[in-house]
Design a protein around this motif. Structure first.
Motif, PDB file in Angstrom:
ATOM      1  N   UNK A 110      40.997  38.687  25.904  1.00  0.00           N
ATOM      2  CA  UNK A 110      39.995  37.631  25.936  1.00  0.00           C
ATOM      3  C   UNK A 110      38.827  37.940  25.001  1.00  0.00           C
ATOM      4  N   UNK A 111      38.583  39.224  24.735  1.00  0.00           N
ATOM      5  CA  UNK A 111      37.496  39.575  23.820  1.00  0.00           C
ATOM      6  C   UNK A 111      37.800  39.186  22.374  1.00  0.00           C
ATOM      7  N   UNK A 112      39.049  38.842  22.093  1.00  0.00           N
ATOM      8  CA  UNK A 112      39.393  38.290  20.789  1.00  0.00           C
ATOM      9  C   UNK A 112      38.940  36.834  20.680  1.00  0.00           C
ATOM     10  N   UNK A 113      38.642  36.235  21.829  1.00  0.00           N
ATOM     11  CA  UNK A 113      38.312  34.813  21.888  1.00  0.00           C
ATOM     12  C   UNK A 113      36.877  34.561  22.332  1.00  0.00           C
ATOM     13  N   UNK A 114      36.329  35.447  23.178  1.00  0.00           N
ATOM     14  CA  UNK A 114      34.974  35.305  23.696  1.00  0.00           C
ATOM     15  C   UNK A 114      34.212  36.599  23.459  1.00  0.00           C
ATOM     16  N   UNK A 115      32.951  36.487  23.077  1.00  0.00           N
ATOM     17  CA  UNK A 115      32.172  37.691  22.779  1.00  0.00           C
ATOM     18  C   UNK A 115      31.638  38.376  24.033  1.00  0.00           C
ATOM     19  N   UNK A 116      31.401  37.597  25.096  1.00  0.00           N
ATOM     20  CA  UNK A 116      30.843  38.174  26.319  1.00  0.00           C
ATOM     21  C   UNK A 116      31.519  37.554  27.544  1.00  0.00           C
ATOM     22  N   UNK A 117      32.818  37.820  27.750  1.00  0.00           N
ATOM     23  CA  UNK A 117      33.549  37.173  28.842  1.00  0.00           C
ATOM     24  C   UNK A 117      33.196  37.738  30.211  1.00  0.00           C
ATOM     25  N   UNK A 118      33.189  36.874  31.212  1.00  0.00           N
ATOM     26  CA  UNK A 118      33.010  37.279  32.607  1.00  0.00           C
ATOM     27  C   UNK A 118      34.212  36.798  33.404  1.00  0.00           C
ATOM     28  N   UNK A 119      34.774  37.692  34.215  1.00  0.00           N
ATOM     29  CA  UNK A 119      35.920  37.349  35.055  1.00  0.00           C
ATOM     30  C   UNK A 119      35.448  36.510  36.230  1.00  0.00           C
ATOM     31  N   UNK A 120      36.107  35.342  36.466  1.00  0.00           N
ATOM     32  CA  UNK A 120      35.724  34.546  37.626  1.00  0.00           C
ATOM     33  C   UNK A 120      36.871  34.316  38.611  1.00  0.00           C
ATOM     34  N   UNK A 121      38.111  34.629  38.216  1.00  0.00           N
ATOM     35  CA  UNK A 121      39.224  34.368  39.124  1.00  0.00           C
ATOM     36  C   UNK A 121      40.454  35.143  38.678  1.00  0.00           C
ATOM     37  N   UNK A 122      41.276  35.553  39.652  1.00  0.00           N
ATOM     38  CA  UNK A 122      42.581  36.146  39.373  1.00  0.00           C
ATOM     39  C   UNK A 122      43.610  35.427  40.234  1.00  0.00           C
ATOM     40  N   UNK A 123      44.691  34.969  39.628  1.00  0.00           N
ATOM     41  CA  UNK A 123      45.817  34.371  40.358  1.00  0.00           C
ATOM     42  C   UNK A 123      47.052  35.225  40.132  1.00  0.00           C
ATOM     43  N   UNK A 124      47.696  35.647  41.224  1.00  0.00           N
ATOM     44  CA  UNK A 124      48.942  36.396  41.139  1.00  0.00           C
ATOM     45  C   UNK A 124      50.047  35.513  41.718  1.00  0.00           C
ATOM     46  N   UNK A 125      50.941  35.024  40.835  1.00  0.00           N
ATOM     47  CA  UNK A 125      52.025  34.133  41.230  1.00  0.00           C
ATOM     48  C   UNK A 125      53.316  34.918  41.384  1.00  0.00           C
ATOM     49  N   UNK A 126      53.992  34.706  42.503  1.00  0.00           N
ATOM     50  CA  UNK A 126      55.309  35.295  42.706  1.00  0.00           C
ATOM     51  C   UNK A 126      56.249  34.176  43.149  1.00  0.00           C
ATOM     52  N   UNK A 127      57.118  33.754  42.218  1.00  0.00           N
ATOM     53  CA  UNK A 127      58.057  32.679  42.490  1.00  0.00           C
ATOM     54  C   UNK A 127      59.431  33.100  41.986  1.00  0.00           C
ATOM     55  N   UNK A 128      60.435  32.284  42.307  1.00  0.00           N
ATOM     56  CA  UNK A 128      61.789  32.614  41.866  1.00  0.00           C
ATOM     57  C   UNK A 128      61.916  32.566  40.351  1.00  0.00           C
ATOM     58  N   UNK A 129      61.118  31.687  39.720  1.00  0.00           N
ATOM     59  CA  UNK A 129      61.216  31.532  38.268  1.00  0.00           C
ATOM     60  C   UNK A 129      59.960  32.001  37.534  1.00  0.00           C
ATOM     61  N   UNK A 130      59.056  32.664  38.237  1.00  0.00           N
ATOM     62  CA  UNK A 130      57.818  33.125  37.593  1.00  0.00           C
ATOM     63  C   UNK A 130      57.248  34.311  38.354  1.00  0.00           C
ATOM     64  N   UNK A 131      56.772  35.274  37.617  1.00  0.00           N
ATOM     65  CA  UNK A 131      56.134  36.456  38.196  1.00  0.00           C
ATOM     66  C   UNK A 131      55.021  36.831  37.235  1.00  0.00           C
ATOM     67  N   UNK A 132      53.825  36.314  37.486  1.00  0.00           N
ATOM     68  CA  UNK A 132      52.763  36.444  36.492  1.00  0.00           C
ATOM     69  C   UNK A 132      51.404  36.641  37.137  1.00  0.00           C
ATOM     70  N   UNK A 185      35.900  28.447  28.904  1.00  0.00           N
ATOM     71  CA  UNK A 185      36.751  28.983  29.963  1.00  0.00           C
ATOM     72  C   UNK A 185      38.125  29.279  29.380  1.00  0.00           C
ATOM     73  N   UNK A 186      38.554  30.531  29.540  1.00  0.00           N
ATOM     74  CA  UNK A 186      39.829  30.984  28.993  1.00  0.00           C
ATOM     75  C   UNK A 186      40.653  31.617  30.108  1.00  0.00           C
ATOM     76  N   UNK A 187      41.927  31.300  30.153  1.00  0.00           N
ATOM     77  CA  UNK A 187      42.832  31.945  31.090  1.00  0.00           C
ATOM     78  C   UNK A 187      43.810  32.831  30.322  1.00  0.00           C
ATOM     79  N   UNK A 188      43.827  34.104  30.655  1.00  0.00           N
ATOM     80  CA  UNK A 188      44.790  35.043  30.086  1.00  0.00           C
ATOM     81  C   UNK A 188      45.954  35.185  31.059  1.00  0.00           C
TER      82      UNK A 188
END
Length: 211
Positions: free
Chosen positions: A55-77, A93-96
């Motif tokens: 994210x620092x490649x995209x924003x100079x001073x990023x702040x984390x506001x949320x983390x989502x951990x998905x566990x599905x049959x077709x996705x693990x991210x 607002x950027x989502x990595x």
């Protein structure tokens, strides 16, 4: 339908008591395969430095506001939401996104919905997603298809097939709330004392529209 309802209710509750955003996808970058850990060892904490580096490649001073951990049959991210205030008081607002199955890292740009999320307190974030998932499992979560979200000081865990939802303190693992229905109206605290969880009228209309 059940999964969508659980996801929408989770988004509502993680925003309770704080300002939230209404993200809208704008674009997705070309993925990069830069994460080299084994998928089983990739957690929110081990992936966070990689997300921050990206994210620092995209924003100079990023702040984390949320983390989502998905566990599905077709996705693990794992998805990391970052924000940065602009000089005109708007927010970028950027989502990595880190795909634990393919080791690919990508990003999405999302629209500032006009409400400002509260940054995650990194000093308070002591328990990782695997630790809070174990707490939920010890308290009845059998569903291996789930969404775990860190918002402010609380992990929110929803079984996406099983109708079971938890709010767990991210520092000490205390269970704040357990709900056993998709609309989060049958809720208790850790001592199994009932908690009345009122839905906003705006959100109730959304839920009615899904029926």
């Amino acid at each position: 339908m059940k999964k969508l309802s659980l996801f929408l209710v989770t988004l509502l509750l993680v925003g309770c008591g704080s300002q939230s955003i209404s993200p809208q996808l704008l674009n997705e970058s070309q993925t990069q395969k830069i994460f080299t850990k084994e998928p089983s060892s990739v957690t929110a904490k081990t992936a966070y430095p990689i997300a921050l580096q990206e994210v620092k490649k995209l924003l100079s001073n990023p702040q984390l506001f949320e983390i989502d951990v998905w566990k599905e049959s077709d996705a693990d991210s794992i998805h990391f939401g970052f924000m940065q205030k602009n000089t005109n008081n708007s927010y970028q607002l950027i989502r990595i996104i880190i795909n634990r199955q393919t080791s690919e890292v990508s990003h999405e740009t999302i629209v500032d919905g006009g409400k400002i999320p509260t940054p995650v307190d990194l000093e308070y974030w002591k328990l990782d997603n695997e630790e809070i998932l174990k707490i939920a499992q010890d308290n009845g979560l059998k569903d291996q298809t789930f969404l775990a979200t860190l918002w402010e000081d609380t992990w929110h865990i929803s079984g996406l097939k099983q109708e079971l939802y938890f709010q767990i303190d991210s520092q000490n693992g205390t269970i704040k709330m357990i709900c056993t229905d998709p609309y989060l109206t049958q809720c208790t605290n850790a001592a199994h004392n009932p908690i009345k969880s009122a839905l906003s009228s705006r959100f109730q209309k959304k839920l009615n529209g899904l029926k």
